[in-house]
Motif scaffolding. Structure first.
Motif, short mmCIF file in Angstrom:
data_model
loop_
_atom_site.label_atom_id
_atom_site.label_comp_id
_atom_site.label_asym_id
_atom_site.label_seq_id
_atom_site.Cartn_x
_atom_site.Cartn_y
_atom_site.Cartn_z
N LEU A 178 -33.83 -10.27 -36.20
CA LEU A 178 -34.63 -10.84 -37.17
C LEU A 178 -35.60 -9.65 -37.85
CD1 LEU A 178 -36.52 -13.66 -35.30
CD2 LEU A 178 -34.86 -13.79 -36.73
N ARG A 179 -36.20 -9.69 -38.99
CA ARG A 179 -36.92 -8.99 -39.71
C ARG A 179 -38.17 -9.50 -40.20
NH1 ARG A 179 -36.45 -3.47 -41.53
NH2 ARG A 179 -34.21 -3.69 -41.01
N ILE A 180 -39.26 -9.37 -39.79
CA ILE A 180 -40.48 -9.80 -40.13
C ILE A 180 -41.48 -9.12 -41.17
CG2 ILE A 180 -42.51 -10.91 -39.03
CD1 ILE A 180 -40.83 -11.41 -36.61
N TYR A 181 -41.70 -9.46 -42.09
CA TYR A 181 -42.73 -8.90 -43.01
C TYR A 181 -44.02 -9.78 -43.03
CZ TYR A 181 -38.53 -6.30 -44.63
OH TYR A 181 -37.46 -5.63 -44.77
N TYR A 182 -45.25 -9.14 -42.62
CA TYR A 182 -46.52 -9.77 -42.50
C TYR A 182 -47.28 -9.27 -43.56
CZ TYR A 182 -50.38 -12.34 -40.79
OH TYR A 182 -51.35 -13.09 -40.54
N ARG A 183 -48.02 -9.74 -44.53
CA ARG A 183 -48.88 -9.22 -45.27
C ARG A 183 -50.19 -9.74 -45.31
NH1 ARG A 183 -43.83 -9.89 -47.21
NH2 ARG A 183 -42.82 -8.26 -48.24
N HIS A 184 -51.13 -9.00 -45.11
CA HIS A 184 -52.53 -9.32 -45.18
C HIS A 184 -53.18 -9.38 -46.47
CE1 HIS A 184 -52.85 -8.58 -40.72
NE2 HIS A 184 -52.06 -7.41 -40.87
N CYS A 185 -54.38 -10.28 -46.56
CA CYS A 185 -54.57 -10.63 -47.81
C CYS A 185 -55.51 -9.60 -48.45
CB CYS A 185 -55.66 -11.90 -47.71
SG CYS A 185 -56.97 -11.55 -46.62
N HIS A 186 -55.84 -8.53 -47.71
CA HIS A 186 -56.73 -7.33 -48.13
C HIS A 186 -56.09 -6.11 -47.87
CE1 HIS A 186 -57.21 -6.74 -43.76
NE2 HIS A 186 -57.55 -7.99 -43.79
N ALA A 187 -56.49 -5.06 -48.64
CA ALA A 187 -55.82 -3.70 -48.58
C ALA A 187 -56.52 -3.12 -47.22
CB ALA A 187 -56.28 -2.97 -49.67
N PRO A 188 -55.44 -2.47 -46.57
CA PRO A 188 -54.01 -2.16 -47.01
C PRO A 188 -53.22 -3.71 -46.47
CG PRO A 188 -54.18 -1.30 -44.84
CD PRO A 188 -55.87 -1.72 -45.28
N ASN A 189 -52.37 -3.87 -47.42
CA ASN A 189 -51.54 -5.30 -46.88
C ASN A 189 -50.92 -5.18 -45.83
OD1 ASN A 189 -52.53 -6.21 -49.35
ND2 ASN A 189 -50.74 -5.85 -50.63
N ILE A 190 -50.55 -4.12 -45.20
CA ILE A 190 -49.53 -4.02 -43.98
C ILE A 190 -50.46 -3.45 -42.75
CG2 ILE A 190 -47.87 -2.93 -42.96
CD1 ILE A 190 -46.95 -4.58 -45.44
N GLY A 191 -50.21 -4.17 -41.75
CA GLY A 191 -51.38 -4.00 -40.67
C GLY A 191 -50.97 -2.72 -39.98
N THR A 192 -51.60 -2.50 -38.95
CA THR A 192 -51.84 -1.37 -38.25
C THR A 192 -51.78 -1.80 -36.81
OG1 THR A 192 -53.87 -0.91 -38.40
CG2 THR A 192 -52.80 0.46 -39.86
N ASN A 193 -51.25 -0.94 -35.70
CA ASN A 193 -51.18 -1.31 -34.63
C ASN A 193 -50.31 -2.75 -34.44
OD1 ASN A 193 -52.33 0.93 -33.82
ND2 ASN A 193 -54.44 0.17 -33.29
N ARG A 194 -49.50 -2.98 -35.04
CA ARG A 194 -48.72 -4.40 -35.09
C ARG A 194 -47.95 -4.59 -33.79
NH1 ARG A 194 -45.03 -3.46 -39.87
NH2 ARG A 194 -44.50 -1.67 -38.82
N SER A 195 -47.85 -5.97 -33.51
CA SER A 195 -46.73 -6.29 -32.32
C SER A 195 -46.43 -7.96 -32.76
CB SER A 195 -47.50 -6.13 -31.17
OG SER A 195 -48.71 -7.17 -30.98
N ILE A 196 -45.27 -8.04 -32.11
CA ILE A 196 -44.61 -9.39 -32.24
C ILE A 196 -44.48 -9.88 -30.60
CG2 ILE A 196 -42.60 -10.86 -32.67
CD1 ILE A 196 -44.27 -9.89 -35.29
N ALA A 197 -44.93 -11.04 -30.31
CA ALA A 197 -44.68 -11.52 -28.90
C ALA A 197 -44.13 -12.79 -29.14
CB ALA A 197 -46.33 -11.39 -28.27
N VAL A 198 -43.38 -13.03 -27.82
CA VAL A 198 -42.88 -14.37 -27.51
C VAL A 198 -43.92 -15.17 -26.42
CG1 VAL A 198 -41.07 -15.75 -26.85
CG2 VAL A 198 -40.88 -13.96 -28.64
N LYS A 199 -44.33 -16.32 -26.64
CA LYS A 199 -44.86 -16.89 -25.10
C LYS A 199 -44.51 -18.39 -25.23
CE LYS A 199 -49.53 -14.61 -26.45
NZ LYS A 199 -50.97 -14.81 -26.49
#
Length: 152
Positions: free
Chosen positions: A69-90
């Motif tokens: 899986l390749r996940i692209y998450y874009r934030h509404c404000h600059a910068p559009n790409i987040g920092t300290n990113r993580s994906i979790a399963v719960k």
């Protein structure tokens, strides 16, 4: 001959209201985070975060152990790409089952890779539970539910 006079403040107010309605009618997606989830370069899910969670179902019934899986998450404000990113399963009770952390994006590769093999292992270990995918980043308050995982 009869003459009609218009109240100038009323005309100005009416014109301002029409202009506001026109401008705001074209900015419905302004300010929304959005994301895309791909399985081996095939788009599976594309959402804005304002969609109800029950509409965000990620069908993985045709996914193989070697897929990603390749996940692209874009934030509404600059910068559009987040920092300290993580994906979790719960699980359905909110217990953390697995977490992947990602370096800050540089250049054109802004996606986050999650091996399907690991998701399938989690599904087998938690057969009777509903699993969900979450995203976190420094730019978010808390976490964002991306999708409900479905393997069958």
């Amino acid at each position: 001959m009869q003459s009609t006079t218009f109240n100038r403040p009323f005309i100005k107010l009416f014109t301002l209201m029409v202009c506001c309605f026109t401008v705001f009618s074209f900015t419905t997606k302004l300010g929304l985070d959005s994301y895309e989830i791909y399985l081996n370069n095939k788009l599976l899910l594309q959402q804005s975060v304002n969609q109800p969670v029950n509409l965000r179902k990620l069908q993985l019934n045709k996914a193989g152990a070697n897929d990603e899986l390749r996940i692209y998450y874009r934030h509404c404000h600059a910068p559009n790409i987040g920092t300290n990113r993580s994906i979790a399963v719960k699980d359905e009770k909110g217990r953390l089952l697995k977490k992947w952390t990602f370096p800050n994006a540089t250049g054109s590769d802004q996606g986050m890779l999650v091996p399907v093999k690991e998701l399938l292992q989690l599904e087998r270990a938690h057969l009777q539970q509903e699993l969900s995918l979450y995203y976190t980043a420094r730019e978010l308050r808390g976490e964002e539910t991306l999708a409900l995982l479905h393997f069958k």
